[in-house]
Design a protein around this motif. Structure first.
Motif, PDB file in Angstrom:
ATOM      1  N   LYS A 221      65.011   2.669  -4.645  1.00 32.78           N
ATOM      2  CA  LYS A 221      65.786   2.138  -5.767  1.00 32.78           C
ATOM      3  C   LYS A 221      65.581   0.643  -5.996  1.00 32.78           C
ATOM      4  CE  LYS A 221      69.209   5.715  -5.015  1.00 32.78           C
ATOM      5  NZ  LYS A 221      70.522   6.058  -4.552  1.00 32.78           N
ATOM      6  N   PHE A 224      65.767  -0.337  -9.623  1.00 33.92           N
ATOM      7  CA  PHE A 224      67.038  -0.626 -10.299  1.00 33.92           C
ATOM      8  C   PHE A 224      67.206  -2.129 -10.487  1.00 33.92           C
ATOM      9  CE2 PHE A 224      69.690   3.283  -8.782  1.00 33.92           C
ATOM     10  CZ  PHE A 224      68.744   4.111  -9.346  1.00 33.92           C
ATOM     11  N   ARG A 621      60.926   8.385 -18.338  1.00 34.45           N
ATOM     12  CA  ARG A 621      61.559   8.830 -17.097  1.00 34.45           C
ATOM     13  C   ARG A 621      62.928   8.171 -16.886  1.00 34.45           C
ATOM     14  NH1 ARG A 621      59.656   9.448 -10.919  1.00 34.45           N
ATOM     15  NH2 ARG A 621      61.762   9.578 -10.185  1.00 34.45           N
ATOM     16  N   GLU A 622      63.858   8.982 -16.382  1.00 33.98           N
ATOM     17  CA  GLU A 622      65.146   8.431 -15.996  1.00 33.98           C
ATOM     18  C   GLU A 622      65.011   7.956 -14.558  1.00 33.98           C
ATOM     19  OE1 GLU A 622      68.365   9.272 -18.400  1.00 33.98           O
ATOM     20  OE2 GLU A 622      68.276  11.356 -17.780  1.00 33.98           O
ATOM     21  N   LEU A 623      65.346   6.717 -14.350  1.00 29.93           N
ATOM     22  CA  LEU A 623      65.083   6.129 -13.040  1.00 29.93           C
ATOM     23  C   LEU A 623      66.117   6.544 -12.000  1.00 29.93           C
ATOM     24  CD1 LEU A 623      64.039   2.590 -14.222  1.00 29.93           C
ATOM     25  CD2 LEU A 623      62.590   4.508 -13.633  1.00 29.93           C
ATOM     26  N   ALA A 624      67.307   6.860 -12.457  1.00 32.36           N
ATOM     27  CA  ALA A 624      68.343   7.258 -11.506  1.00 32.36           C
ATOM     28  C   ALA A 624      68.532   8.771 -11.572  1.00 32.36           C
ATOM     29  CB  ALA A 624      69.643   6.553 -11.839  1.00 32.36           C
ATOM     30  N   ARG A 625      68.891   9.333 -10.454  1.00 34.51           N
ATOM     31  CA  ARG A 625      69.207  10.763 -10.435  1.00 34.51           C
ATOM     32  C   ARG A 625      70.705  10.922 -10.526  1.00 34.51           C
ATOM     33  NH1 ARG A 625      64.566  13.340  -8.836  1.00 34.51           N
ATOM     34  NH2 ARG A 625      63.039  11.995  -7.872  1.00 34.51           N
ATOM     35  N   VAL A 626      71.127  12.182 -10.540  1.00 30.53           N
ATOM     36  CA  VAL A 626      72.559  12.434 -10.708  1.00 30.53           C
ATOM     37  C   VAL A 626      73.332  11.852  -9.519  1.00 30.53           C
ATOM     38  CG1 VAL A 626      72.230  14.747  -9.746  1.00 30.53           C
ATOM     39  CG2 VAL A 626      74.305  14.207 -10.969  1.00 30.53           C
ATOM     40  N   ILE A 627      74.275  10.968  -9.832  1.00 33.73           N
ATOM     41  CA  ILE A 627      75.132  10.385  -8.790  1.00 33.73           C
ATOM     42  C   ILE A 627      76.567  10.497  -9.296  1.00 33.73           C
ATOM     43  CG2 ILE A 627      75.597   8.381  -7.349  1.00 33.73           C
ATOM     44  CD1 ILE A 627      72.872   7.310  -8.265  1.00 33.73           C
TER      45      ILE A 627
END
Lengths: 628, 418
Positions: A221, A224, A621-627
């Motif tokens: 990450k 981010f 692309r989405e850089l973060a996954r589901v959190i």
């Protein structure tokens, strides 16, 4: 903000666990300098007094103390920037000096040179790294990303292993070769292997670094933090690419300087004989142009081709009726040319080399390189050829055409010729006669042929080794940059292992594209070598279903396998078409057209396509996954 | 609707917002995470409406998994919204220019382990296109501020979590941001660091910065936020100022010095005459936070060495100018001394250190709502009579020396007259 060190904050020398900068570095430095001077000076004096054993012992023991002292000091005063830099340089020097001086005392001068070379290359690399860091100093986001990538490469072990490999191989290789071997073979071997290993090491480093940096940034990450700053995703990718590009450029420059220096060093070594010396001086560390022969005007090659086509059309109108494709025309022409390169028994053939004025103007010998291949002569037997150059028999002995005697079949031979033999208009006519029947007791028909192209050619010098090596390294760099682009693009949507596998697969396919194409052809032949493109595409489904209908299951399955392989080769840049190593190791010029072709096709077109694809994927692309 | 039209509307939205300018606006913001088969897996944020105004500290409060971090990532352009709109300074969140005014601290400090603290800040400084001189000055000030100047050459990978957090905070401030987004800023910090962060937030707010604070630590939010949105399941459940949300009706609190039994009886009599009575009389204890700070202060005064972070010091000089160029504590734009000089700020703080210590202790007693006091000198009396507004400190009423008390508390060198 500096603070004065007060009484209770003072700590004992080399016992600075809380703040290492507070120790007395001056004392450490004085002891280091004195110990180094004693170590080297006394061992030198002992050696000069012919007390090599004592010199070795003194140097070894005190050298070890100096090494430990230096290491301890660097660790203790690491917080002081100058100590850190000075210490690292001296530590590396000490690490080189100890084995180097031991090798010198014991008379292993080759090893000493090798160790010195390793240190020099490492030091050059360090200086280059410093310069790159300076270049990337301005406050530009792309530079920031690039510089951090270089730090990542140096400080994370994955790339450092390959960097060390590059710095070690070139200086050590000359001393690992068999000293009893001919010098020109050793030089050629050194060039092939040093360039090959450098390219392989840097390719591996590039793949692991490019794939690793992106996937690591995503998984850890880091991205981010970076992309929350005013940095576009394209800038981020370009920064990564720039870092790899600069690192590769530096490593190739250092490796190139090492290869050049050690090749020249090897050239100065004693040769086995005069021929060995001649080839070492004029046949390897040069840039020679190879000229193929032209047929004499009297032969009228084009007319012969037309006559042959007319004859074929008459004999087989179904196959050759109508206009011939380019491939078919070239096939017919190739056969005529091959016939021209074939000398029947007692036949004489003339080969004309033109535009040789540049070769005449330079003071360097020409080389006629040829490889006779007789039809029925047993392997390793001899063939007998007579030569005339611009009408003059060669070689001559006491003014007469000296019978050249036997020449080993199926082997390359080189005749060194004086440039004065070229005519004033820059032409050299080479007449060759097959005199094989003169061989006593010969019972076979011994026609001799030369493979068009490499089987008979004239070589003359057009440049020197340095620029040739530079062009070689430039092509290597372009290839590495494609790999970097591919690795970065793969890293944007794949995990590290999968991205590496994909990139390495493309790399090996690209390197062996020629061999793979040939293997696929042998695996499943298309049936007609000169098939137009659309026919080739349609051939796959038609043949597949036809073979299925015939019940030849395995034979049918091979069709899609070949199709897949062919497609993969097709979408991969052909590195094998841009491989300058065989040229430079054979003393041939790496043509500018090859450099430009590599830059345009691999550097611009292929890298551009892959780079744009990578950017588009990364942008979406989405850089973060589901959190949640 | 074209992007240009949307941006124009956003710009107008910024201009026409009543009162203070709206810095961040989310309208109907929704984020649905899908699985490989494009089936809706999780609705992380669901129709969120939010507006953060310039100069306020806005709290996003909610339990783990309520959608706070997802919202922040959409605001930063790291995630694409499934529906709704986001406007940051009147622009789309993926506009790179917008990010020049944003500082971001994620919930964990995702730093490069191989870089030193100085190199880390240098890296982020470059991303803001800062020249070498500016970077060096700001890095020096920030490292000093977060107390890591002594270990600035150590790789971040060797830092404790709290030290990494401090570097994370420093990097979020390196561009002197107008909008500071802090995601769980006190996570992993010791009480000293936590206190400093809260003081820093209030200081920055005073200087006109806007802060979006996401946390599930209720005390953090209560201490520093002007307005709060409480989220659960991706939706805002309650929204308002801290006072609106927290003021309890039907009870009053009176704080006074130690009372004798006679005095209590007399008060009781008065209250009975007014138709009410005393519910509880309590003797406050010292807060653990204050005790901890005192111990650390004592240790630092004695010169006890530490391999970790030192206590943070005065706020970096470059952060002390307001967004409009005003100086700290000077709402009218008048400059009070050379604020660019960190030493000067510290000296100023030192002059009032004793006073601020006392004020701080009093303030904490007030904040504790009857559980703390001036070292046992005061009693807190619960009463169901009319409210006494003066006893409940308001966020806007916090005085500058009080906010900066941490600076004087944790700077023993200066306190001892070095």
């Amino acid at each position: 903000m500096n603070r004065k060190v007060t009484g209770n904050e003072r700590v004992n020398f080399l016992n600075t666990t809380t703040n290492p900068t507070r120790g007395r570095w001056s004392l450490w430095l004085v002891i280091y300098v004195v110990a180094t001077a004693l170590s080297m000076g006394v061992s030198y004096l002992l050696f000069k007094q012919e007390m090599a054993g004592w010199a070795l012992l003194w140097r070894g023991v005190l050298g070890l103390f100096v090494l430990i002292w230096l290491t301890r000091g660097v660790m203790t005063f690491y917080e002081l920037p100058w100590v850190r830099r000075f210490g690292m340089v001296m530590l590396s020097l000490e690490l080189a000096l100890i084995p180097g001086s031991i090798a010198w005392i014991t008379g292993h001068y080759g090893l000493m040179t090798g160790v010195g070379g390793v240190w020099l290359m490492a030091a050059t690399f360090g200086v280059g790294l410093f310069v790159i860091r300076l270049l990337l100093l301005p406050g530009i986001a792309v530079f920031g990303v690039a510089r951090t990538l270089i730090d990542e490469a140096i400080r994370m072990k994955i790339a450092l292993v390959f960097i060390m490999g590059v710095l070690l191989v070139t200086p050590m290789l000359p001393f690992l070769l068999d000293a009893g071997e001919r010098l020109n073979y050793r030089m050629e071997f050194f060039l092939v292997w040093s360039l090959g290993i450098t390219s392989l090491m840097l390719s591996a480093m590039t793949v692991f670094l490019a794939c690793g940096t992106i996937t690591n940034d995503l998984s850890q990450k880091h991205v981010f933090m970076t992309l929350a700053k005013p940095v576009g995703r394209a800038q981020y990718l370009f920064g990564k690419w720039l870092g790899i590009a600069l690192l590769n450029l530096l490593l190739l420059t250092v490796a190139g300087a090492g290869i050049y220096t050690f090749a020249r060093y090897m050239q100065m070594q004693p040769a086995r004989d005069a021929q060995d010396r001649f080839v070492a001086d004029y046949g390897i560390l040069v840039a020679r142009r190879a000229v193929p022969p032209l047929p004499p005007e009297s032969m009228n090659l084009n007319q012969q081709v037309e006559d042959r086509i007319a004859k074929l059309q008459q004999q087989d109108p179904d196959q050759y009726g109508g206009d011939l494709s380019v491939a078919e025309f070239n096939a017919v022409r190739g056969k005529i040319v091959q016939q021209w390169h074939t000398l029947g028994t007692r036949d004489t053939q003339t080969f004309v080399f033109t535009d040789l004025l540049p070769a005449k103007s330079i003071d360097a010998p020409l080389q006629l390189r040829f490889k006779p291949q007789s039809v029925r002569t047993p392997p390793g037997e001899l063939v007998k050829l007579a030569f005339w150059f611009n009408g003059r028999p060669w070689p001559t002995y006491e003014g007469r055409h000296y019978n050249p005697g036997q020449i080993v079949d199926d082997t390359y031979h080189v005749f060194d010729l004086s440039p004065s033999i070229i005519s004033a208009d820059g032409v050299l006519e080479v007449r060759i006669q097959n005199v094989n029947l003169d061989v006593p007791d010969a019972t076979w028909d011994s026609s001799v042929s030369f493979t068009p192209g490499s089987g008979l050619e004239l070589l003359y010098r057009v440049g020197s080794f340095g620029p040739n090596l530079t062009r070689t390294l430039l092509i290597t760099w372009v290839r590495l940059m494609f790999l970097a682009t591919l690795g970065l693009a793969a890293g944007t949507f794949l995990g590290f292992p999968v991205a590496c596998v994909l990139t390495l697969m493309v790399y090996f396919t690209a390197v062996a594209s020629g061999y793979i194409t040939e293997s696929l052809e042998n695996f499943v032949g298309l049936g007609a070598s000169a098939m137009p493109m659309w026919d080739r595409i349609l051939w796959f489904p038609k043949t597949f279903f036809a073979r299925l209908a015939e019940g030849e299951i395995w034979s049918a399955i091979k069709i899609p396998i070949r199709m897949l392989g062919q497609t993969f080769v097709w979408i991969t840049p052909a590195f094998s078409s841009y491989n300058p190593t065989p040229l430079v190791s054979d003393g041939r010029v790496v043509p500018t057209s090859m450099v430009l072709g590599a830059m345009l096709k691999i550097g611009v077109v292929w890298s551009g396509i892959v780079g744009v694809l990578g950017y588009v994927i990364f942008r979406k692309r989405e850089l973060a996954r589901v959190i949640v | 609707m074209t992007q240009a039209t949307m941006e124009m509307e956003d710009q107008l939205g910024v201009q026409k917002a009543s009162g203070r300018e709206v810095v961040l606006q989310c309208t109907g913001l929704t984020k649905v995470f899908r699985d490989f088969w494009l089936r809706n897996r999780v609705r992380a944020v669901d129709g969120l409406d939010l507006d953060v105004r310039r100069g306020e500290v806005f709290g996003l409060l909610g339990p783990n998994g309520s959608g706070k971090s997802t919202t922040i990532k959409m605001v930063l352009g790291l995630l694409h919204p499934s529906a709704g709109r986001i406007s940051v300074f009147g622009k789309r969140p993926d506009d790179v220019k917008t990010k020049e005014q944003i500082g971001y601290l994620p919930e964990e400090s995702h730093l490069y382990r191989f870089l030193t603290a100085r190199e880390t800040l240098d890296y982020y400084g470059r991303l803001f296109h800062q020249n070498r001189v500016t970077r060096k000055r700001r890095i020096d000030e920030l490292l000093h501020m977060v107390g890591l100047d002594a270990v600035q050459r150590r790789p971040v990978g060797e830092y404790s979590k709290g030290m990494q957090r401090r570097i994370g905070i420093a990097q979020a401030l390196i561009n002197d941001p107008q909008l500071l987004i802090l995601d769980e800023p006190t996570s992993g910090l010791d009480p000293l660091g936590t206190r400093q962060i809260k003081d820093l937030i209030v200081s920055l707010k005073e200087r006109g910065k806007t802060i979006l604070l996401s946390s599930h630590l209720l005390a953090d939010v209560e201490d520093v936020c002007d307005r709060v949105s409480i989220m659960f399941g991706g939706k805002v459940r309650r929204h308002g100022t801290v006072d609106e949300l927290l003021t309890e009706g039907g009870a009053s609190l009176i704080q006074t010095h130690d009372l004798t039994q006679e005095a209590v009886d007399a008060i009781e009599a008065v209250l009975v005459a007014h138709g009410t009575h005393i519910d509880k009389i309590d003797r406050p204890r010292q807060k653990l936070e204050k005790l901890f700070l005192d111990i650390v202060q004592q240790a630092q005064t004695e010169g006890v060495a530490t391999g970790g972070a030192r206590s943070g010091r005065a706020i970096a000089a470059f952060l002390q100018s307001g967004g409009d160029g005003t100086q700290p504590g000077d709402a009218d734009g008048k400059t009070q001394g050379n604020v660019g000089d960190v030493g000067g700020v510290i000296e100023g703080l030192l002059r009032s250190s004793e006073e601020t210590l006392d004020k701080h202790a009093d303030k904490r007693a007030g904040e504790s709502g009857g559980e703390s006091g001036g070292g046992g000198k005061n009693d807190a009396v619960g009463h169901d009579a009319s409210a006494s507004a003066e006893t409940k400190p308001q966020a806007d009423d916090v005085e500058t020396p009080d906010r900066n008390v941490i600076d004087s508390l944790i700077n023993p060198d200066k306190r001892s007259g070095e």
